[in-house]
Design an enzyme around this catalytic site. Structure first.
Site, PDB file in Angstrom:
ATOM      1  N   ARG A 117      44.761  32.644  32.971  1.00  0.00           N
ATOM      2  CA  ARG A 117      43.988  32.060  34.073  1.00  0.00           C
ATOM      3  C   ARG A 117      43.165  30.885  33.564  1.00  0.00           C
ATOM      4  O   ARG A 117      42.495  30.979  32.536  1.00  0.00           O
ATOM      5  CB  ARG A 117      43.032  33.081  34.688  1.00  0.00           C
ATOM      6  N   PHE A 138      40.283  42.420  44.355  1.00  0.00           N
ATOM      7  CA  PHE A 138      39.644  42.754  43.089  1.00  0.00           C
ATOM      8  C   PHE A 138      39.294  44.245  43.133  1.00  0.00           C
ATOM      9  O   PHE A 138      38.799  44.735  44.140  1.00  0.00           O
ATOM     10  CB  PHE A 138      38.376  41.908  42.909  1.00  0.00           C
ATOM     11  N   ASP A 147      35.043  38.373  51.061  1.00  0.00           N
ATOM     12  CA  ASP A 147      34.544  38.255  49.693  1.00  0.00           C
ATOM     13  C   ASP A 147      34.797  36.819  49.241  1.00  0.00           C
ATOM     14  O   ASP A 147      35.947  36.376  49.150  1.00  0.00           O
ATOM     15  CB  ASP A 147      35.285  39.250  48.792  1.00  0.00           C
ATOM     16  N   TYR A 203      27.607  33.903  39.758  1.00  0.00           N
ATOM     17  CA  TYR A 203      27.746  33.548  38.345  1.00  0.00           C
ATOM     18  C   TYR A 203      29.033  32.793  38.026  1.00  0.00           C
ATOM     19  O   TYR A 203      29.263  32.429  36.880  1.00  0.00           O
ATOM     20  CB  TYR A 203      27.630  34.786  37.452  1.00  0.00           C
ATOM     21  N   LYS A 204      29.863  32.543  39.024  1.00  0.00           N
ATOM     22  CA  LYS A 204      31.095  31.791  38.792  1.00  0.00           C
ATOM     23  C   LYS A 204      30.841  30.308  39.085  1.00  0.00           C
ATOM     24  O   LYS A 204      30.162  29.630  38.331  1.00  0.00           O
ATOM     25  CB  LYS A 204      32.228  32.367  39.639  1.00  0.00           C
TER      26      LYS A 204
END
Length: 396
Positions: free
Chosen positions: A369, A126, A195, A220-221
């Protein structure tokens, strides 16, 4: 009822996690974007109201002690620990993923020693991880070398100080081999930094069991902590005394209220703290984590694989031949909890899906996605999403 719809109904009826769906605020939309922002847990609004009205509004400064604000970073870290396979006392919550990547990577280089002058970074990472790695390399005078995760073992050497890798690729959903890559980094005498943004809360991680050195992740995922909820930092217990943070804030001082001009690091994982915690979002996260009570990560993983398998089967059934290509590995050992489909005009296709009540997301230039959060996504949602995708692609 179609064959696929009947299969979905049967699977939903047998789903041991099905009752968890009632613990989230959901509507008729098929929400397959929990890999970007998890749905709102029912308990959060009331908890936040209490924090604002009573803890802040009435108790005010007393809440640092009486409401447990001061100890929130490590207390909430201990709530996250079982979800990533860690014992208590090794995770602190606070700051963003980007900030924690920077802290972890600079500390990793410092632990590795002056004779190691190279940092390896996931070439498919990312972007923010890459930016932070480049900055950490400049700060520490090291050379940064991007490497594909599969090539890390052959790239390691006696110059390698640290290796920063993503557990799951954010674009394709590919799951990288954390156990073997961690072992290779350790055998080379380097420090591993993982990560976990796209794996924590979706699949077993096993930080302690696999000997991971340092790890970071967002909340937050799949952990459903809310937009901008604080990230976390894992420091393996036997490395904590050597963790030398590049951001030694007053909250990580051994005597934070001593107001001394010289810095002395706090013991344990508290060294990962920096400044005053973001209490409102942190306590919203704490409430959100209650949905994990009584849930095993292994059950979550089993359902995740079943959902993604079923989605791929439904896509093959409903989508016109040749219109999409899966970028997500078919093998379970290589798959996270999302499916990425390459599709012409993907941005327009996703817009049409959202208009019809199926929410995923789009990554330029051509990737659709779809994230599958097992605590609230149903097999019926999966069947509907694939069916609507087929309808949209049949029209354009």
């Amino acid at each position: 009822m179609s064959e696929q719809a009947a299969r979905a109904a049967k699977a939903d009826a047998a789903d041991e996690l099905a009752p968890k769906r009632t613990e989230f605020v959901l509507d008729d939309t098929v929400y397959l974007d929990g890999n970007s922002l998890g749905a709102l847990p029912v308990a959060v609004p009331g908890r936040v109201e209490d924090v604002v009205r009573r803890q802040w509004g009435e108790l005010r400064i007393r809440s640092w002690d009486e409401s447990g604000w001061w100890t929130a970073p490590e207390r909430i870290g201990d709530r996250i620990a079982p979800l990533v396979g860690a014992d208590a006392g090794q995770i602190v919550v606070g700051d963003s993923t980007s900030v924690n990547v920077f802290k972890a990577l600079v500390a990793a280089v410092r632990m590795a020693g002056e004779d190691r002058d190279e940092i390896l970074v996931d070439a498919t990472t990312f972007p923010t991880d890459g930016y932070m790695a480049e900055s950490a390399a400049r700060l520490t005078g090291r050379t940064l070398r991007p490497v594909a995760p599969a090539e890390v073992p052959s790239a390691l050497g006696d110059r390698t100080a640290a290796v920063l890798l993503n557990h799951v690729d954010y674009r394709t959903g590919q799951l990288h081999d954390l156990p073997s890559l961690t072992a290779a980094v350790r055998a080379a005498g380097a420090v591993s930094v993982w990560d976990l943004c796209h794996s924590a809360g979706a699949l077993p991680v096993g930080l302690d069991g696999h000997g991971v050195d340092l790890a970071v992740g967002c909340t937050y995922k799949y952990l459903n902590g809310g937009p901008g909820s604080p990230a976390y930092l894992y420091v393996r217990r036997d490395l904590q005394d050597r963790f030398d943070s590049p951001l030694p804030g007053w909250n990580s001082h051994a005597e934070p209220f001593g107001m001394r001009s010289s810095y002395e690091a706090a013991p344990g994982a508290l060294r990962g703290r920096v400044g005053t915690p973001d209490i409102l979002s942190m306590l919203a996260l704490e409430a959100a984590l209650e949905v994990w009570d009584g849930v095993s990560v292994e059950a979550v993983r089993a359902k995740s694989l079943a959902l993604t398998d079923f989605f791929l089967e439904c896509v093959a059934e409903y989508v016109p031949a040749g219109r999409v290509e899966s970028l997500t590995p078919a093998a379970h050992r290589e798959r996270g909890s999302q499916v990425a489909l390459r599709c012409a005009d993907a941005g327009d296709v996703m817009r049409r899906l959202i208009e019809r009540g199926v929410v995923g997301d789009f990554r330029a230039p051509d990737v659709l996605r779809f994230g599958f959060t097992p605590l609230y996504v149903r097999f019926a949602d999966v069947e509907r999403a694939a069916r609507v995708l087929g309808e949209v692609l049949g029209e354009v």
